[in-house]
Motif scaffolding. Structure first.
Motif, mmCIF file in Angstrom:
data_model
loop_
_atom_site.group_PDB
_atom_site.id
_atom_site.type_symbol
_atom_site.label_atom_id
_atom_site.label_comp_id
_atom_site.label_asym_id
_atom_site.label_seq_id
_atom_site.Cartn_x
_atom_site.Cartn_y
_atom_site.Cartn_z
ATOM 1 N N THR A 20 -6.213 15.132 -11.983
ATOM 2 C CA THR A 20 -7.510 14.441 -12.319
ATOM 3 C C THR A 20 -7.934 13.738 -10.929
ATOM 4 O OG1 THR A 20 -6.314 12.493 -12.959
ATOM 5 C CG2 THR A 20 -6.796 14.084 -14.596
ATOM 6 N N ARG A 21 -9.134 13.452 -11.249
ATOM 7 C CA ARG A 21 -9.847 12.866 -10.157
ATOM 8 C C ARG A 21 -9.378 11.259 -9.879
ATOM 9 N NH1 ARG A 21 -13.327 8.515 -10.713
ATOM 10 N NH2 ARG A 21 -13.766 9.173 -12.914
ATOM 11 N N GLU A 22 -8.899 10.639 -11.106
ATOM 12 C CA GLU A 22 -8.161 9.356 -11.218
ATOM 13 C C GLU A 22 -7.114 9.387 -10.624
ATOM 14 O OE1 GLU A 22 -9.340 10.827 -13.888
ATOM 15 O OE2 GLU A 22 -11.171 9.642 -14.531
ATOM 16 N N THR A 23 -6.063 10.460 -10.577
ATOM 17 C CA THR A 23 -4.847 10.636 -10.049
ATOM 18 C C THR A 23 -5.191 10.739 -8.589
ATOM 19 O OG1 THR A 23 -3.871 11.573 -11.864
ATOM 20 C CG2 THR A 23 -2.866 11.824 -9.853
ATOM 21 N N ILE A 24 -5.997 11.350 -8.095
ATOM 22 C CA ILE A 24 -6.473 11.655 -6.823
ATOM 23 C C ILE A 24 -6.620 10.477 -6.098
ATOM 24 C CG2 ILE A 24 -7.857 12.751 -5.011
ATOM 25 C CD1 ILE A 24 -5.737 14.770 -5.857
ATOM 26 N N ASN A 25 -7.737 9.731 -6.793
ATOM 27 C CA ASN A 25 -8.059 8.554 -6.172
ATOM 28 C C ASN A 25 -7.071 7.447 -6.054
ATOM 29 O OD1 ASN A 25 -10.627 9.425 -5.814
ATOM 30 N ND2 ASN A 25 -11.361 8.411 -7.872
ATOM 31 N N ARG A 26 -6.145 7.364 -6.974
ATOM 32 C CA ARG A 26 -4.981 6.333 -6.845
ATOM 33 C C ARG A 26 -4.136 6.799 -5.718
ATOM 34 N NH1 ARG A 26 -2.619 7.564 -11.588
ATOM 35 N NH2 ARG A 26 -4.246 6.792 -12.719
ATOM 36 N N LEU A 27 -3.727 8.270 -5.586
ATOM 37 C CA LEU A 27 -2.854 8.496 -4.515
ATOM 38 C C LEU A 27 -3.596 8.150 -3.088
ATOM 39 C CD1 LEU A 27 -0.613 10.026 -3.550
ATOM 40 C CD2 LEU A 27 -1.550 11.945 -3.906
ATOM 41 N N ASN A 29 -5.820 6.039 -2.265
ATOM 42 C CA ASN A 29 -6.039 4.760 -2.070
ATOM 43 C C ASN A 29 -4.595 3.897 -1.740
ATOM 44 O OD1 ASN A 29 -8.704 4.364 -2.612
ATOM 45 N ND2 ASN A 29 -8.392 3.790 -4.842
ATOM 46 N N GLN A 30 -3.473 4.389 -2.391
ATOM 47 C CA GLN A 30 -2.313 4.040 -1.769
ATOM 48 C C GLN A 30 -1.870 4.602 -0.424
ATOM 49 O OE1 GLN A 30 0.062 1.675 -3.398
ATOM 50 N NE2 GLN A 30 0.655 1.754 -1.545
ATOM 51 N N LEU A 31 -2.032 5.886 -0.105
ATOM 52 C CA LEU A 31 -1.810 6.404 1.194
ATOM 53 C C LEU A 31 -2.706 5.537 2.349
ATOM 54 C CD1 LEU A 31 -1.416 9.929 0.272
ATOM 55 C CD2 LEU A 31 0.422 8.402 0.933
ATOM 56 N N GLY A 32 -4.004 5.276 1.830
ATOM 57 C CA GLY A 32 -4.955 4.595 2.671
ATOM 58 C C GLY A 32 -4.055 3.030 3.167
ATOM 59 N N LEU A 37 -3.393 7.808 5.877
ATOM 60 C CA LEU A 37 -4.523 8.492 5.825
ATOM 61 C C LEU A 37 -5.860 7.640 5.769
ATOM 62 C CD1 LEU A 37 -5.798 8.765 2.903
ATOM 63 C CD2 LEU A 37 -4.100 10.589 2.604
ATOM 64 N N LYS A 38 -6.796 8.061 5.959
ATOM 65 C CA LYS A 38 -8.181 7.394 5.814
ATOM 66 C C LYS A 38 -9.264 8.505 5.178
ATOM 67 C CE LYS A 38 -12.061 5.433 8.596
ATOM 68 N NZ LYS A 38 -12.643 5.345 9.950
ATOM 69 N N VAL A 39 -9.795 7.800 4.211
ATOM 70 C CA VAL A 39 -10.748 8.553 3.320
ATOM 71 C C VAL A 39 -12.025 8.157 4.072
ATOM 72 C CG1 VAL A 39 -11.920 9.224 1.298
ATOM 73 C CG2 VAL A 39 -9.430 8.951 1.493
ATOM 74 N N ASP A 40 -12.964 9.127 4.588
ATOM 75 C CA ASP A 40 -14.315 8.936 5.142
ATOM 76 C C ASP A 40 -15.211 9.835 4.971
ATOM 77 O OD1 ASP A 40 -16.024 7.773 7.039
ATOM 78 O OD2 ASP A 40 -15.591 9.167 8.537
ATOM 79 N N ARG A 41 -16.037 9.507 3.571
ATOM 80 C CA ARG A 41 -16.996 10.245 3.106
ATOM 81 C C ARG A 41 -16.441 11.367 2.594
ATOM 82 N NH1 ARG A 41 -22.845 10.873 4.771
ATOM 83 N NH2 ARG A 41 -23.654 8.850 4.145
ATOM 84 N N PHE A 46 -5.626 12.574 8.031
ATOM 85 C CA PHE A 46 -4.223 12.088 7.930
ATOM 86 C C PHE A 46 -3.824 11.518 9.397
ATOM 87 C CE2 PHE A 46 -4.784 15.714 4.986
ATOM 88 C CZ PHE A 46 -4.266 14.956 3.697
ATOM 89 N N ARG A 47 -3.557 10.247 9.227
ATOM 90 C CA ARG A 47 -3.114 9.616 10.673
ATOM 91 C C ARG A 47 -1.790 9.807 10.986
ATOM 92 N NH1 ARG A 47 -5.992 3.672 9.458
ATOM 93 N NH2 ARG A 47 -8.090 4.375 9.381
ATOM 94 N N ASP A 48 -0.767 9.878 10.052
ATOM 95 C CA ASP A 48 0.641 9.938 10.229
ATOM 96 C C ASP A 48 1.287 11.239 9.364
ATOM 97 O OD1 ASP A 48 3.144 9.822 10.748
ATOM 98 O OD2 ASP A 48 3.234 7.762 11.241
ATOM 99 N N PHE A 49 0.961 12.340 9.923
ATOM 100 C CA PHE A 49 1.251 13.416 9.139
ATOM 101 C C PHE A 49 2.898 13.519 8.857
ATOM 102 C CE2 PHE A 49 1.409 18.159 8.396
ATOM 103 C CZ PHE A 49 0.488 18.123 7.284
ATOM 104 N N GLU A 50 3.677 13.147 9.835
ATOM 105 C CA GLU A 50 5.058 13.247 9.763
ATOM 106 C C GLU A 50 5.611 12.272 8.580
ATOM 107 O OE1 GLU A 50 7.151 15.340 11.132
ATOM 108 O OE2 GLU A 50 5.257 16.117 12.078
#
Length: 57
Positions: A20-27, A29-32, A37-41, A46-50
């Motif tokens: 779901t969109r909610e699950t993606i947004n939550r994930l 946000n936490q990874l950010g 990672l960084k979400v930009d538009r 992915f800043r640290d792929f490892e």
């Protein structure tokens, strides 16, 4: 080296990975917050792929 993934919007992206969109947004946000990672538009950078790979294992 950062890796970029382009998405057209979160509902379509969520549907394409079977969640779901909610699950993606939550994930995302936490990874950010973890500076993995960084979400930009419509782009996810992915800043640290490892570290991301280690968390998925």
């Amino acid at each position: 080296m950062p890796l970029s993934l382009f998405t057209n919007n979160s509902p379509n992206f969520a549907n394409s990975v079977g969640t779901t969109r909610e699950t993606i947004n939550r994930l995302l946000n936490q990874l950010g917050k973890d500076n993995i990672l960084k979400v930009d538009r419509n782009r996810i950078v992915f800043r640290d792929f490892e570290v991301l790979k280690q968390q998925l294992v």
